[in-house]
Design an enzyme around this catalytic site. Sequence first.
Site, PDB file in Angstrom:
ATOM      1  N   LYS A  91       0.817  -1.216   0.000  1.00 50.93           N
ATOM      2  CA  LYS A  91       0.000   0.000   0.000  1.00 50.93           C
ATOM      3  C   LYS A  91       0.854   1.271   0.000  1.00 50.93           C
ATOM      4  O   LYS A  91       0.393   2.333  -0.392  1.00 50.93           O
ATOM      5  CB  LYS A  91      -0.976  -0.033   1.164  1.00 50.93           C
ATOM      6  CG  LYS A  91      -2.041  -1.120   0.950  1.00 50.93           C
ATOM      7  CD  LYS A  91      -3.116  -1.112   2.010  1.00 50.93           C
ATOM      8  CE  LYS A  91      -4.266  -2.040   1.641  1.00 50.93           C
ATOM      9  NZ  LYS A  91      -3.895  -3.477   1.714  1.00 50.93           N
TER      10      LYS A  91
HETATM   11  C1  LIG Z   1      -4.586  -4.572   1.138  1.00 50.33           C
HETATM   12  C2  LIG Z   1      -3.828  -5.854   1.075  1.00 50.33           C
HETATM   13  C3  LIG Z   1      -4.183  -6.895   0.181  1.00 50.33           C
HETATM   14  C4  LIG Z   1      -5.403  -6.815  -0.718  1.00 50.33           C
HETATM   15  O1  LIG Z   1      -5.300  -5.869  -1.738  1.00 50.33           O
HETATM   16  P1  LIG Z   1      -6.609  -5.415  -2.555  1.00 50.33           P
HETATM   17  O2  LIG Z   1      -6.154  -4.293  -3.416  1.00 50.33           O
HETATM   18  O3  LIG Z   1      -7.595  -4.956  -1.493  1.00 50.33           O
HETATM   19  O4  LIG Z   1      -7.122  -6.575  -3.300  1.00 50.33           O
HETATM   20  C5  LIG Z   1      -3.379  -8.029   0.139  1.00 50.33           C
HETATM   21  N1  LIG Z   1      -2.311  -8.166   0.952  1.00 50.33           N
HETATM   22  C6  LIG Z   1      -1.940  -7.200   1.817  1.00 50.33           C
HETATM   23  C7  LIG Z   1      -0.762  -7.423   2.694  1.00 50.33           C
HETATM   24  C8  LIG Z   1      -2.677  -6.007   1.923  1.00 50.33           C
HETATM   25  O5  LIG Z   1      -2.320  -5.060   2.791  1.00 50.33           O
END
Ligand SMILES: *Cc1c(COP(=O)(O)O)cnc(C)c1O
Length: 469
Positions: free
Chosen positions: A112
């Site tokens: 993220k």
């Molecule tokens: C947010 C997240 C996901 C999922 O991603 P999406 O874009 O919501 O599908 C997967 N793994 C981790 C570690 C995350 O923080």
Amino acid sequence: MRYISTRGQAPALNFEDVLLAGLASDGGLYVPENLPCFTVEEIASWAGLPYHELAFRVMRPFVAGCIADADFKRILEETYGVFAHKAVAPLTQLGANEWVLELFQGPTLAFKDFALQLLGRLLDHVLTRRGERVVIMGATSGDTGSAAIEGCKACENVDIFIMHPHNRVSEVQRRQMTTILGDNIHNIAIEGNFDDCQEMVKASFADQGFLKGTRLVAVNSINWARIMAQVVYYFHAALQLGAPHRSVAFSVPTGNFGDIFAGYLARNMGLPVNQLIVATNRNDILHRFMSGNRYDKDTLHPSLSPSMDIMVSSNFERLLFDLHGRNGAAVAALMDSFKATGRLAVEDDRWTEARRLFDSLAVDDENTCATIAEVHGETGYLLDPHTAIGVKAARECRRSLALPMVVLGTAHPVKFPEAVEKAGIGAAPQLPAHLADLFQREERCSVLPNDLKAVQDFVSRHGNRGKLL
Ligand SMILES: *Cc1c(COP(=O)(O)O)cnc(C)c1O
């Protein structure tokens, strides 16, 4: 570049307004009116570029007309300069033609950071020019909160309020939020669960009177700028593995369908992607759609991969829009009926179309831990539980052994010690150098009751760097 809503009724916006908008006024999500498409020659000419320069080329069409080239270049260089690894998103080989794309080299150790480090800087750039301030409110069960706070901590024009459920996030995750100190950063621990936090954010967006005119901005994964930033690393990985002259497959640990949707966009922008694997945990609404055309809402199952614990996937609507020939009225009707019944299916030929590119697998906690142990046994490499689900799905669903398979490594294993412990391999993940003193750092956080009025009073008292809004 103009952006239109997936439900066809909201006004088209430019990039700057989409950045500040969140949901469209008709309840839909914004998508580009026309997706840029690059030629094979263009893509080939990007091989070997540093990450931020590739990012400039891939994203430039999306921000054109709103952010000047020189500013955008500087912002991207700053954004990806804070990552701990010089390659920003390094590839690690696990097996024959099998790779992990390490997206956890940013400040909060999860993918993220790629989007939220950029989002904070873009917001500040646009707001400085406009002479405006905004308030960000978000709810988190873990990764989004810390990444959003890290991304906004240097923002002059943003006050950020992140709610998490009191005593219900892991200590590493809490400390990653509460140890970032700044007079524009506000951590709120709510005496309730994640849904309570989420509901209060939704209610605040629906009625913003308590902010007396200050704009509220969303940083959850429906924000277009987040999706846009995630397109870049698909190009980055594929270029290193022989694209555009060779096709590449990706397996993506998936919750809200944001990250994998970025891979779908990369493919529509000219990158040869021959397969996208939706890897879910027990919260498998997307797997049920991909395997049997049933997108039916279920209850929430807490898992060892909590960042993928979702009941519905907010960005899935963006795929539905394309599957329905970009017909906003059709999507609006479908989503209305989903809201009423909790179920959704599409016509057979549309589902078949989706299945030409997408495969899927749901992996339970037991198989998640088994995969962590399996890969550790094979290579000594330690996977986090989300990435482990991606590896398992890649191994089960892969269409071609001759093409490179890239698993998106979405988090560092140190964030999820419980799963690693349960895998029973006797290895404990260590904090990387830049977070080594995390457990000694000062924390700042306010505990509030599960009460909308109390939260909104807090926000209006503390917004604008402590000056009354
Ligand atoms: C947010 C997240 C996901 C999922 O991603 P999406 O874009 O919501 O599908 C997967 N793994 C981790 C570690 C995350 O923080």
